[in-house]
Design an enzyme around this catalytic site. Structure first.
Site, PDB file in Angstrom:
ATOM      1  N   CYS A 130       0.812  -1.226   0.000  1.00  0.00           N
ATOM      2  CA  CYS A 130       0.000   0.000   0.000  1.00  0.00           C
ATOM      3  C   CYS A 130       0.848   1.279   0.000  1.00  0.00           C
ATOM      4  O   CYS A 130       0.582   2.220  -0.752  1.00  0.00           O
ATOM      5  CB  CYS A 130      -0.949  -0.004   1.199  1.00  0.00           C
ATOM      6  SG  CYS A 130      -0.243  -0.701   2.709  1.00  0.00           S
ATOM      7  N   HIS A 170      -2.911   6.201   4.416  1.00  0.00           N
ATOM      8  CA  HIS A 170      -1.497   6.351   4.775  1.00  0.00           C
ATOM      9  C   HIS A 170      -1.017   7.730   4.303  1.00  0.00           C
ATOM     10  O   HIS A 170      -1.345   8.169   3.192  1.00  0.00           O
ATOM     11  CB  HIS A 170      -0.642   5.288   4.092  1.00  0.00           C
ATOM     12  CG  HIS A 170      -0.851   3.889   4.594  1.00  0.00           C
ATOM     13  ND1 HIS A 170      -1.561   3.568   5.722  1.00  0.00           N
ATOM     14  CD2 HIS A 170      -0.398   2.703   4.086  1.00  0.00           C
ATOM     15  CE1 HIS A 170      -1.547   2.248   5.907  1.00  0.00           C
ATOM     16  NE2 HIS A 170      -0.853   1.706   4.919  1.00  0.00           N
TER      17      HIS A 170
HETATM   18  O1  L14 Z   1       2.515  -5.870   2.590  1.00  0.00           O
HETATM   19  O2  L14 Z   1      -0.461  -1.065   7.000  1.00  0.00           O
HETATM   20  O3  L14 Z   1       0.510  -5.777   1.877  1.00  0.00           O
HETATM   21  O4  L14 Z   1      -0.092  -2.911   8.095  1.00  0.00           O
HETATM   22  C1  L14 Z   1      -0.417  -4.472   3.990  1.00  0.00           C
HETATM   23  C2  L14 Z   1      -0.819  -3.745   5.253  1.00  0.00           C
HETATM   24  C3  L14 Z   1       1.906  -4.551   4.841  1.00  0.00           C
HETATM   25  C4  L14 Z   1       1.469  -3.839   6.087  1.00  0.00           C
HETATM   26  C5  L14 Z   1       1.321  -5.676   2.792  1.00  0.00           C
HETATM   27  C6  L14 Z   1      -0.124  -2.252   7.052  1.00  0.00           C
HETATM   28  C7  L14 Z   1       0.819  -5.286   4.153  1.00  0.00           C
HETATM   29  C8  L14 Z   1       0.308  -2.936   5.796  1.00  0.00           C
END
Ligand code: L14
Length: 330
Positions: free
Chosen positions: A131, A239
């Protein structure tokens, strides 16, 4: 593909899985048959899609004996490790949201605004990037193409929805005064945790290494220097990222702003005098990547600082995955 594809959604009851269905419906993704799959825990539940009820099927070795063309997976790395190859052997094209296949040299890693052509060399599995990587790529690609990029420093401020329902409930509980944790080793309410995914031997987290490695793979340039610090913050959705970029060629900062304003998938929100800059809560529920606070970093010859925000569950996961599926049926 001439006929409408038969579609499977795997991991359909999770946070990303439910958003797959929402985005497929919103974008009116064409399909003939739809199969909804999840673990035994969710099997038998009913899911409504376009006004029709579907029974959730348990994912197993025979799930792909059916005539399925495209499967969207978001069921975690170990499920993808086992079932994506089974699907691919049955002629399914898997678009996988886990981190399992992203760095596999035989698997394309695709952001449709950035490297759509890479879908063409897939051998049955296409990976959806992390992400935090996706939103950064949408912003960096136009800069890379026009000015070249020497070095990137990422600092992220990541929402709890990335950890699924457990992360969301950790923050909710904390806001109600309950510090019991399920997703994190510490309370997230009132804290910033410099810890996303697990730590590895070099002192970095896997999340940081994903951003570093995936950036080079998607831009197709092993020479870019990339480093990252990824932080979980008490935000429900979207994010945010501070990105420091050192370009090869000189630029005018106004040209960077104009470039962002005209780039696919990007919305420029950069009017600090009026308190306008990208915000997590404004980005939540939408698909663009928002960019602002664009300014020169005077500490290097050609430096840029900017702030970039996107909904991690939509553009960071579900929407990007559906966009990849749209490339497949074009
Ligand atoms: O690698 O914000 O797809 O905890 C997706 C969620 C990594 C951590 C991935 C999160 C995860 C992410």
């Amino acid at each position: 593909m001439n006929k409408k594809p038969n579609l499977a959604v795997v991991g359909a009851t999770g946070v990303v899985g439910t958003t797959f269905l929402k985005v497929l419906e919103e974008r009116d993704f064409p399909f003939e048959n739809l199969y909804i799959m999840a673990s035994a825990k969710s099997a038998g539940k009913t899911v409504t899609f376009k006004g029709k009820d579907y029974i959730v099927e348990e994912l197993n070795e025979h799930s792909f004996d059916k005539d399925i063309d495209i499967a969207l997976f978001s069921a975690g790395g170990s499920v993808s490790a086992k079932f994506a190859p089974i699907a691919a052997e049955h002629g399914v094209t898997v678009v996988d949201n886990s981190s399992q296949w992203r760095m596999d040299p035989s698997v394309p890693l695709v952001v449709p605004e950035v490297n759509p052509g890479d879908v063409e060399w897939n051998k049955g599995i296409i990976a959806n990037p992390n992400c935090s990587t996706i939103q950064a790529m949408v912003v960096l690609k136009p800069i890379y193409d026009k000015y070249g990029i020497k070095r990137v420093i990422y600092s992220t401020y990541q929402a709890v929805s990335g950890s699924g329902v457990k992360g969301i409930s950790d923050l909710k509980n904390g806001m109600e005064g309950n510090d019991t944790t399920n997703a994190y080793p510490h309370p997230i309410c009132g804290n910033c945790l410099p810890h996303i995914d697990v730590f590895i031997d070099n002192g970095y987290t896997k999340e940081e290494m994903k951003m570093i490695n995936e950036t080079k793979k998607i831009l197709g340039d092993e020479n870019i220097k990339v480093t990252a610090t990824t932080v979980r913050v008490p935000v429900f959705d979207s994010h945010s990222e501070s990105i420091n970029i050192e370009t090869e060629k000189p630029f005018e900062i106004e040209d960077i702003r104009d470039l962002m304003a005209s780039s696919p998938g990007v919305i420029l929100q950069d009017d600090p005098a009026n308190n306008v800059y990208p915000l997590a809560r404004s980005a939540a529920g939408t698909d663009p990547v928002y960019v602002g606070r664009i300014r020169r970093d005077d500490t290097v010859e050609n430096g840029i600082n900017l702030w970039c925000v996107a909904d991690n569950i939509r553009k960071g996961a579900a929407t990007n995955t559906v966009q990849i599926a749209e490339l497949l049926i074009k």
